[in-house]
Every structure is written in C-alpha cells, then in structure tokens.
Design a protein around this motif. Structure first.
Motif, PDB file in Angstrom:
ATOM      1  N   ASP A 411       1.511  -1.418   0.073  1.00  0.00           N
ATOM      2  CA  ASP A 411      -0.143   0.120  -0.038  1.00  0.00           C
ATOM      3  C   ASP A 411       0.903   1.248  -0.253  1.00  0.00           C
ATOM      4  OD1 ASP A 411      -2.115  -1.302  -0.203  1.00  0.00           O
ATOM      5  OD2 ASP A 411      -3.298  -1.286   1.858  1.00  0.00           O
ATOM      6  N   ALA A 412       1.797   1.435   0.611  1.00  0.00           N
ATOM      7  CA  ALA A 412       2.688   2.405   0.552  1.00  0.00           C
ATOM      8  C   ALA A 412       3.207   2.275  -0.538  1.00  0.00           C
ATOM      9  CB  ALA A 412       4.095   2.072   1.643  1.00  0.00           C
ATOM     10  N   LEU A 413       3.946   1.915  -1.637  1.00  0.00           N
ATOM     11  CA  LEU A 413       4.264   1.945  -2.226  1.00  0.00           C
ATOM     12  C   LEU A 413       3.497   2.580  -3.589  1.00  0.00           C
ATOM     13  CD1 LEU A 413       6.241  -0.557  -3.436  1.00  0.00           C
ATOM     14  CD2 LEU A 413       7.165   1.132  -2.998  1.00  0.00           C
ATOM     15  N   THR A 414       1.644   2.010  -3.886  1.00  0.00           N
ATOM     16  CA  THR A 414       0.725   1.985  -4.199  1.00  0.00           C
ATOM     17  C   THR A 414       0.317   3.800  -4.137  1.00  0.00           C
ATOM     18  OG1 THR A 414       0.154  -0.309  -4.185  1.00  0.00           O
ATOM     19  CG2 THR A 414      -1.740   1.535  -4.474  1.00  0.00           C
ATOM     20  N   LEU A 415       0.008   3.941  -2.543  1.00  0.00           N
ATOM     21  CA  LEU A 415      -0.190   5.343  -2.132  1.00  0.00           C
ATOM     22  C   LEU A 415       0.814   5.661  -2.891  1.00  0.00           C
ATOM     23  CD1 LEU A 415      -1.957   3.940   1.160  1.00  0.00           C
ATOM     24  CD2 LEU A 415      -2.889   5.577  -0.825  1.00  0.00           C
ATOM     25  N   ILE A 416       2.320   6.051  -2.818  1.00  0.00           N
ATOM     26  CA  ILE A 416       3.270   6.927  -3.376  1.00  0.00           C
ATOM     27  C   ILE A 416       2.824   6.899  -5.364  1.00  0.00           C
ATOM     28  CG2 ILE A 416       5.876   7.228  -4.242  1.00  0.00           C
ATOM     29  CD1 ILE A 416       6.254   6.307  -1.628  1.00  0.00           C
ATOM     30  N   LEU A 417       2.583   6.011  -5.737  1.00  0.00           N
ATOM     31  CA  LEU A 417       2.251   6.403  -7.435  1.00  0.00           C
ATOM     32  C   LEU A 417       1.160   6.836  -7.601  1.00  0.00           C
ATOM     33  CD1 LEU A 417       3.834   3.038  -8.060  1.00  0.00           C
ATOM     34  CD2 LEU A 417       5.085   5.037  -8.671  1.00  0.00           C
ATOM     35  N   ARG A 418      -0.081   6.929  -6.217  1.00  0.00           N
ATOM     36  CA  ARG A 418      -1.461   7.700  -6.492  1.00  0.00           C
ATOM     37  C   ARG A 418      -0.397   8.811  -6.595  1.00  0.00           C
ATOM     38  NH1 ARG A 418      -6.360   3.440  -5.251  1.00  0.00           N
ATOM     39  NH2 ARG A 418      -5.367   1.786  -5.756  1.00  0.00           N
ATOM     40  N   ALA A 419      -0.129   9.184  -5.646  1.00  0.00           N
ATOM     41  CA  ALA A 419      -0.351  10.388  -5.630  1.00  0.00           C
ATOM     42  C   ALA A 419       0.326  11.456  -6.568  1.00  0.00           C
ATOM     43  CB  ALA A 419       0.600  10.974  -3.531  1.00  0.00           C
ATOM     44  N   TYR A 420       1.623  10.237  -6.970  1.00  0.00           N
ATOM     45  CA  TYR A 420       2.759  10.790  -7.705  1.00  0.00           C
ATOM     46  C   TYR A 420       1.378  11.624  -9.049  1.00  0.00           C
ATOM     47  CZ  TYR A 420       6.489  11.654  -5.313  1.00  0.00           C
ATOM     48  OH  TYR A 420       8.322  11.632  -5.097  1.00  0.00           O
ATOM     49  N   LYS A 421       1.386  10.655  -9.727  1.00  0.00           N
ATOM     50  CA  LYS A 421      -0.027  10.202 -10.515  1.00  0.00           C
ATOM     51  C   LYS A 421      -1.396  11.869 -10.222  1.00  0.00           C
ATOM     52  CE  LYS A 421      -1.668   7.227 -12.421  1.00  0.00           C
ATOM     53  NZ  LYS A 421      -3.284   6.381 -13.090  1.00  0.00           N
ATOM     54  N   GLY A 429      -0.996   4.129 -17.632  1.00  0.00           N
ATOM     55  CA  GLY A 429       0.482   3.018 -18.559  1.00  0.00           C
ATOM     56  C   GLY A 429       1.337   3.951 -18.863  1.00  0.00           C
ATOM     57  N   ASP A 430       1.657   5.091 -18.022  1.00  0.00           N
ATOM     58  CA  ASP A 430       3.086   5.591 -18.005  1.00  0.00           C
ATOM     59  C   ASP A 430       3.896   4.863 -16.939  1.00  0.00           C
ATOM     60  OD1 ASP A 430       2.469   7.919 -19.638  1.00  0.00           O
ATOM     61  OD2 ASP A 430       2.253   9.020 -17.464  1.00  0.00           O
ATOM     62  N   ILE A 440       7.056  -9.639  -5.451  1.00  0.00           N
ATOM     63  CA  ILE A 440       6.151  -9.388  -6.623  1.00  0.00           C
ATOM     64  C   ILE A 440       5.211  -7.920  -6.488  1.00  0.00           C
ATOM     65  CG2 ILE A 440       4.082 -10.779  -5.822  1.00  0.00           C
ATOM     66  CD1 ILE A 440       3.679 -12.028  -8.567  1.00  0.00           C
ATOM     67  N   ALA A 441       5.278  -7.786  -5.028  1.00  0.00           N
ATOM     68  CA  ALA A 441       4.220  -6.761  -3.932  1.00  0.00           C
ATOM     69  C   ALA A 441       5.108  -5.452  -5.107  1.00  0.00           C
ATOM     70  CB  ALA A 441       4.700  -6.968  -2.824  1.00  0.00           C
ATOM     71  N   THR A 442       6.785  -5.296  -5.334  1.00  0.00           N
ATOM     72  CA  THR A 442       6.483  -4.166  -5.360  1.00  0.00           C
ATOM     73  C   THR A 442       6.001  -3.775  -7.012  1.00  0.00           C
ATOM     74  OG1 THR A 442       9.239  -4.211  -4.659  1.00  0.00           O
ATOM     75  CG2 THR A 442       8.818  -2.474  -6.207  1.00  0.00           C
ATOM     76  N   ILE A 443       5.733  -4.953  -8.119  1.00  0.00           N
ATOM     77  CA  ILE A 443       5.480  -4.788  -9.184  1.00  0.00           C
ATOM     78  C   ILE A 443       3.811  -4.544  -9.521  1.00  0.00           C
ATOM     79  CG2 ILE A 443       5.188  -6.181 -11.150  1.00  0.00           C
ATOM     80  CD1 ILE A 443       7.520  -7.737 -10.886  1.00  0.00           C
ATOM     81  N   LEU A 444       2.810  -5.383  -7.936  1.00  0.00           N
ATOM     82  CA  LEU A 444       1.599  -5.247  -8.540  1.00  0.00           C
ATOM     83  C   LEU A 444       1.479  -3.744  -8.217  1.00  0.00           C
ATOM     84  CD1 LEU A 444       1.112  -8.757  -6.034  1.00  0.00           C
ATOM     85  CD2 LEU A 444       0.081  -7.872  -8.588  1.00  0.00           C
ATOM     86  N   ALA A 445       2.223  -2.815  -6.914  1.00  0.00           N
ATOM     87  CA  ALA A 445       1.382  -1.849  -6.286  1.00  0.00           C
ATOM     88  C   ALA A 445       1.675  -1.495  -8.161  1.00  0.00           C
ATOM     89  CB  ALA A 445       3.050  -1.274  -5.566  1.00  0.00           C
ATOM     90  N   ILE A 446       2.945  -0.949  -9.081  1.00  0.00           N
ATOM     91  CA  ILE A 446       2.677   0.021 -10.340  1.00  0.00           C
ATOM     92  C   ILE A 446       1.216  -0.596 -10.986  1.00  0.00           C
ATOM     93  CG2 ILE A 446       4.308  -0.049 -12.017  1.00  0.00           C
ATOM     94  CD1 ILE A 446       6.084  -0.892 -10.563  1.00  0.00           C
ATOM     95  N   LEU A 451      -0.180   1.514 -13.479  1.00  0.00           N
ATOM     96  CA  LEU A 451       1.204   2.653 -14.416  1.00  0.00           C
ATOM     97  C   LEU A 451       2.116   1.059 -14.313  1.00  0.00           C
ATOM     98  CD1 LEU A 451       2.341   4.312 -11.656  1.00  0.00           C
ATOM     99  CD2 LEU A 451       1.232   4.842 -14.031  1.00  0.00           C
ATOM    100  N   THR A 452       2.624   1.192 -15.659  1.00  0.00           N
ATOM    101  CA  THR A 452       3.502  -0.063 -16.710  1.00  0.00           C
ATOM    102  C   THR A 452       4.777  -0.153 -16.005  1.00  0.00           C
ATOM    103  OG1 THR A 452       2.352   0.530 -18.320  1.00  0.00           O
ATOM    104  CG2 THR A 452       3.587  -1.324 -18.386  1.00  0.00           C
ATOM    105  N   PRO A 453       4.871  -1.525 -15.295  1.00  0.00           N
ATOM    106  CA  PRO A 453       5.921  -2.007 -14.777  1.00  0.00           C
ATOM    107  C   PRO A 453       6.910  -2.534 -16.188  1.00  0.00           C
ATOM    108  CG  PRO A 453       4.408  -3.262 -13.885  1.00  0.00           C
ATOM    109  CD  PRO A 453       4.155  -2.502 -15.040  1.00  0.00           C
ATOM    110  N   VAL A 454       7.975  -1.835 -15.881  1.00  0.00           N
ATOM    111  CA  VAL A 454       9.293  -2.083 -17.082  1.00  0.00           C
ATOM    112  C   VAL A 454      10.353  -2.931 -16.442  1.00  0.00           C
ATOM    113  CG1 VAL A 454      10.755  -0.803 -18.673  1.00  0.00           C
ATOM    114  CG2 VAL A 454       8.673   0.318 -18.370  1.00  0.00           C
ATOM    115  N   LEU A 455      10.412  -3.999 -16.784  1.00  0.00           N
ATOM    116  CA  LEU A 455      11.315  -5.155 -15.904  1.00  0.00           C
ATOM    117  C   LEU A 455      12.682  -4.511 -16.703  1.00  0.00           C
ATOM    118  CD1 LEU A 455       9.261  -8.184 -15.938  1.00  0.00           C
ATOM    119  CD2 LEU A 455       9.140  -6.554 -13.987  1.00  0.00           C
TER     120      LEU A 455
END
Length: 720
Positions: A411-421, A429-430, A440-446, A451-455
C-alpha cells in the motif's frame, strides 16, 4: 538449551517451577518479584530442553522441558545483566535432577543469549547459598569457574544450624531473662493489623535513621502488600512492654531457612534485652524444627568492612558464617567458548529455525505486553496518540520531514504512485522502471496504480538494479524508477538519482527490507524523493501484523498520501480523492515504538553474523553475497547465497536441523499472474531465482549456531 524470555503469559509456569525446584524460594515467585517492577527492567528467562518447531518448544517425551529459570534485570547504562537486584540472592534455579553438564550448557546458552539479544558485556551472578536447598546445589559455582568469573563481593551472614546448635552465650541468656523478669512479652503480628505494623515500622525507621542514617528499603505499604501476598512466608514478631512495642523483626520463612530482616529495638528494648528475649524464643522454641536460622549479613561495602559489634551480637546466639557472594562474568566469546566443549552435544541436537517470530517478540517483554495492554485499555484503536508518536519517531530515525503510517508495504508504494499521478498528471499506462528480481508486491503496486512496470535485469553480483541497463529502458512515457533495496542492501543511489534528475524522473525507494541502512551518511527512506516501508512481522523491525509507511520530505506528497490512505479524506465524510482504507492501528504503532530503539543493535548483530558467514563459508559450490565497501549499507534482512545445486543444499541443511528459505523461487515474469510475460527471457533474474538460498540470520542466533551452519555448508558436496 532453549531460552524463552519471561512474560506475564508464563507466570503460572514460572511459579509452578519455583515450587518444584531444588533451590527456589518464595522470593522468586512473580508476586514477590513484580511488586517493584517499576524499579527494574526485568529480563528474566526460562530455560528449556528440547527443540523449537513452528515457534513452539517441543520437549522430550514425558516432560514439559523446563529445566531452569533465571531471575534477572537489565542495566542499560552499564550494559550489564544482573541476577535480579531486587532479591538477596538469585542465580540459576534448577530441578533436583539437573546434572553438572546441563548446568554448563545452561550458563553458556544464557551468556550467549544476553550477549546477542541485549548486547550485554557482563553478567553479575548471585548464587543461592547452599542453606536454602535440601539438595547439593553448587553446580553453578563450577560453571562460573569454567567461565572465568571473578568474585566481586562476599558478604558474611551469621547462621545457626538448628539441628546442631552451639551454646548461647551467658550474656545473651542473662539479658533475655532480664527482659522476661521485667514483664516484656512476645507477640506475632496478626494478618491485616495495619495499625500495629505502622507502629513498628515507625520504630524501625526511627532507629535506622538515628543510628545508621538510612531508611528501610521497603516502605510500610510495600511490606504490607508482601505480607498480604505471602502470609505464611513473611511474619512479624514483636516484643512489647505494657502494650508498647519495644523491639521486633521481620522473618522471611522458606522450607529450610528462617531469615531475619528489619531488626529494631528502641531505647527501652536495648536497656532490658528485648531482642535477646525475642531471638531466644525464635531459635529455641518457635522454629527449632527448621534447618537454619539466618541473622543476615554483618558486612558493608561488598564485604570489605566487617561490623564487629553487630556480628558479636549474632555470634552470641550461636551464629557462624555463611557467605553470600556475587560474581562478574565477562560476556566475551572466549568466556562462552570455555563452556562450549561440555555443552556441544546439547547445542547440536536442537533445530535452528530460519526465524522465530515468537522468540523475537518475547525478547521485547514485558514492555511489549504492557504497551499493548495500555492501548487495549485506552479505548482508542485507530489514528491516535500511538500512531502519531511512531510517525514522529520513525521520521526522526530516517531523517525525513514526514512519516505516514499505512496498512502495509505494498500500500505504501501504491499510495506514493497514486499521489504522484494526481499531483503530476501522470496517465494510466505510464511507465515505472523496476528490477525484475524484486518481490512481486513491488510490481503489483505499480499495476495497482494503473501504471506499467518495465522490468530491468539486476546485477548478478549485488542483486540490485543494473544501472546501465536501467538507462537503456528510458522511453517518453517513463515517469519513475523504483529502486528496490533488495535483501537489505542499498542501491547505487548516487548514480540513480543523478540520471533520474537529468531525465525528470521520480525516484521511489522500496525500502521494505532496508530499515536502518545507511548510504553516504543518510538512512534508507531518505535517499530518493519518497520511500515505502513494510513492517511485516518478519522484517528487521516488524509489527504484530501488517503495517507499513511512507517517508518523504515532500509536504504536498505526504498530505495526499495521508488522505488517500483514509478514503481520500482529511475531514470526516469529506472526500477529496478516490482513496482507499490503508491505516496502521494503534496496537501495531505501539509495538513498533517498543522495537525501534533496538533496531540498530539488531542490525549490528545481523552484520556480525554475516561477517561470520563471509569468513567461515569456504565451499567452491557456494557463491557468497557481494559486500558493500561500507558495511552500513547492508542490514541483512536475509543473507542470500547462490548454489547451482540449491535444492540439494537446502535438503542437506534441513536434514541437519537447519531451516532456510528461498527469496524467491519464481521470478515475477514467470508467475501465472503475469501470463503475458511468461515467454520473456531474463537470464540473470532467472539464474538468481534458480540458485538463491537464504540462510538464517536472526539476531537471536548464537555464534555456536552460526558455526554449526557454516560447518554443514562446508561439508556439503554434490556432483554437478
């Protein structure tokens, strides 16, 4: 031997063991020890025989496994563990059948435990004098000798053997007769008679203040409480004349010994020999069936000064010397290893778990339970004082302006990304660049933030994101880099930040495994523009359930994250964003506040264990993790080794009682959840996931356990 820290959950077990031990007295009952719990930081332990499976002690068949207890307290300023300072004597309390070799193993395990868990440098040990046990009981003295302990105090107490009494001096008998002839008489304080107790305590206080310049150690309320709790064991005897109290004493009565406490006589009592009358009665009549009558010590300054007048009086009744000693043991590896040879068979037979969450939490007792109980009793369970307090504490620890507690690390990573969006008008899709070998949680947060994870492939040496390949993944839609401090090691943040700044990208730290790590003088969590932490129970600092947080210096970002984690609301029932429910409750915040002050010490112990592995593992089949130039850059959430025969290695370790884990067996791009990536080839990531194995590195591990793991790994061999 297995150490279990005492907590209130073990009160019944503890007290029951005292009752059946060979040298325990009522002083070790928790109702006695805990009456002054506010004065001492209790670090008592229970010592079990058996194995630990799934966090539980599995004793030998037909036994509960409990072999000994050790009443103790911790002095932080001295880095010293004491045989409980609230008690006259202490040491190992054991069963009658415990053997010498078992006591050697107990002391070794005890020393290692306090060294590892508290970073204690010394142990002050007060053996129980032999008179308190009907059995021979000095196995611990031999163990102390083996550990090179040095005596730091020796007090002499005057004790009468009631089965072999010396003749009482004529002077004492004459004074007793004088008191009797002048109408002095003896009474025992009856239960609940606070008025008479108050009268005697006032006499005692006046005598001690006038003649010795001190006051009783126990207050009147405290001694009344103890008498109420132990009416059979604590009694007060008084000498009266015409209903006035002229003298008296308090007796602590155990199965073997009558121990005299708080002797006092007023002017009238001294003139007529009131105490002589009292002690003659107690010795020859009231307690003649007991084994010993102990007048207490007659020494000062740790035994360096003998009070000759006091001991003359006691010896007049037939008392002779019994010593009450204290020993200092330095908790060095050498001292511990001096006991190792005798106890090796015990150590080798026990299971080494990967991580004992129950034992870790018990190492924070009793403070942890007290804090949780306070929350429960407060009636406030969300968004309260505990949450606010920990947010401030962790922000200060990381060096950031803000810490926002949320539901978990993802959730911490998800909320950071949503806030930045929201703040930067990113589009669905950015792209966010993320290492392919992360959890996998890091990628799931994206993905959760649309947003799109780029591995990006990691470095095969550090297991961290490959900065050069990262640069090749830049596109017009790249918005951020997720720098994952995998396994507890900090990424090359200077290079990442410099490149990101030049390309207008945000850098978000996934610090879920790096609590407390440093990079060029700054903590993880304060190296990018925002960071997400997890406080999952197994982390270097773990809650008692799920919890996480966001750290940042960005006021606006922190405000939006806080609102989004609370249904998008800053004001109740007013919603500015399409938020979510992601909050840490008060119990988790309270638990984290208890654990945070010890985080650096626990991380230091993890580094010590890693250093032992680095120096000790010498098997050509094993690839050790690359060490950073600055040891502070790694906090070893796990200690990962690689082996081309990983599964056989894990099986071999398990057969020898050593548990390991794989972080992680299947890379994200090969998971069914990401079927669209299943055909992608990421050879470095795939090799890491195929070969990686995490060794135990809990701060609770002893050096002996680590050495056992090293030995088993070095003995491993297989044809490839």
């Amino acid at each position: 031997m297995i150490i279990v820290p005492y907590s209130v959950n073990y009160k019944k077990t503890w007290d029951g063991f005292v009752q059946r031990s060979k040298n325990g007295t009522f002083l070790f009952k928790r109702d006695f020890m805990d009456y002054h719990a506010d004065r001492f930081f209790d670090c008592s332990v229970l010592i079990y025989e058996g194995e630990i499976t799934s966090g539980k002690v599995n004793p030998p068949e037909g036994s509960d496994g409990l072999k000994a207890i050790f009443p103790a307290n911790w002095n932080e300023s001295e880095h010293t563990v004491y045989s409980h300072q609230g008690l006259t004597y202490g040491g190992l309390i054991t069963l009658p059948e415990v053997t010498q070799q078992e006591v050697l193993a107990m002391l070794q395990t005890l020393m290692q435990y306090y060294r590892d868990m508290l970073q204690a440098t010394s142990l002050v040990y007060k053996p129980v004098p032999y008179i308190y046990s009907p059995y021979p009981t000095q196995e611990d003295l031999y163990a102390l000798f083996r550990a090179n302990a040095r005596m730091i105090s020796r007090s002499v107490s005057s004790v009468i053997s009631l089965r072999n009494q010396l003749r009482m001096q004529t002077l004492r008998r004459r004074k007793a007769r004088k008191a009797l002839d002048n109408g002095f008489y003896i009474e025992r304080l009856t239960e609940g008679d606070r008025a008479t107790l108050h009268e005697y305590w006032q006499l005692l206080t006046d005598v001690l203040t006038k003649h010795h310049g001190v006051k009783p150690v126990h207050s009147e309320d405290e001694i009344a409480l103890l008498i109420d709790r132990f009416p059979r064991e604590i009694k007060v005897f008084l000498v009266k004349h015409e209903q006035r109290i002229t003298a008296g004493c308090v007796l602590f009565i155990t199965s073997q010994v009558v121990h005299v406490q708080y002797i006092a006589s007023g002017e009238e009592g001294r003139e007529y020999g009131a105490l002589d009358l009292l002690f003659r009665h107690l010795i020859t009549e009231r307690f003649h069936q007991m084994e010993f009558f102990d007048f207490g010590i007659s020494t000062e300054q740790g035994g360096k000064v003998l009070n000759t007048g006091l001991i003359f009086q006691k010896e007049g009744f037939g008392g002779r010397g019994v010593c009450y000693d204290s020993y200092m043991v330095d908790l060095t590896r050498d001292a511990i290893n001096r006991l190792a040879e005798q106890s090796k068979h015990v150590e080798d037979s026990s299971l080494i778990p990967f991580l004992e969450l129950k034992a870790i939490n018990e190492s924070f007792e009793p403070e942890l339970s007290r804090e949780i109980e306070d929350v429960v009793r407060s009636g406030w369970y969300l968004k309260g004082e505990r949450t606010t307090a920990f947010e401030k504490e962790f922000a200060n620890y990381c060096g950031t302006r803000h810490c926002v507690l949320v539901g978990n690390g993802m959730d911490a990573l998800t909320l950071i990304l949503r806030a930045y969006k929201s703040l930067n008008e990113w589009q669905d899709g950015d792209e966010v660049i993320v290492p392919a070998n992360t959890f996998i949680a890091t990628i799931l947060a994206i993905k959760e933030a649309s947003l799109t994870p780029v591995l990006c492939e990691p470095s095969l040496q550090s297991y961290l994101i490959d900065v050069e390949q990262m640069k090749s993944l830049l596109t017009p839609r790249t918005r951020a880099i997720m720098s994952v401090h995998l396994y507890g090691r900090v990424c090359d943040m200077d290079s990442i930040m410099q490149w990101a700044k030049g390309n207008g990208l945000k850098v978000i730290e996934d610090a879920a495994q790096a609590h407390g790590a440093y990079y060029h003088g700054q903590r993880a969590g304060h190296l990018g523009e925002a960071a997400g932490f997890s406080f999952y129970p197994g982390k270097n600092i773990g809650a008692l359930g799920d919890a996480g947080c966001v750290t940042t210096d960005d006021d606006e970002l922190a405000n939006v994250v806080r609102m989004m984690g609370n249904y998008g609301s800053a004001e109740k029932y007013v919603n500015d964003y399409k938020g979510m429910n992601s909050r840490t409750d008060e119990i988790q915040a309270a638990a984290l506040s208890v654990k945070l002050p010890r985080l650096d010490k626990d991380n230091a112990r993890r580094r010590e264990i890693a250093d032992l592995y680095n120096k000790g593992i010498q098997n050509p089949l094993i690839t050790l993790p690359q060490m950073p130039d600055d040891p502070q850059e790694h906090v070893y959430y796990v200690y990962p080794v690689r082996c081309p025969a990983r599964d056989q290695l894990q099986k071999s370790l398990r057969a020898k009682g050593i548990n390991t884990l794989i972080h992680y067996p299947i890379p994200p791009h090969r998971q069914k959840a990401f079927a669209e990536w299943n055909e992608r080839r990421l050879p470095i990531t795939e090799r890491i996931h195929r070969e990686i194995l995490s060794l135990p590195i809990s701060p609770l591990l002893s050096d002996a356990q680590v050495q056992r793991i090293i030995t088993v790994i070095n003995e491993f061999n297989v044809d490839l």
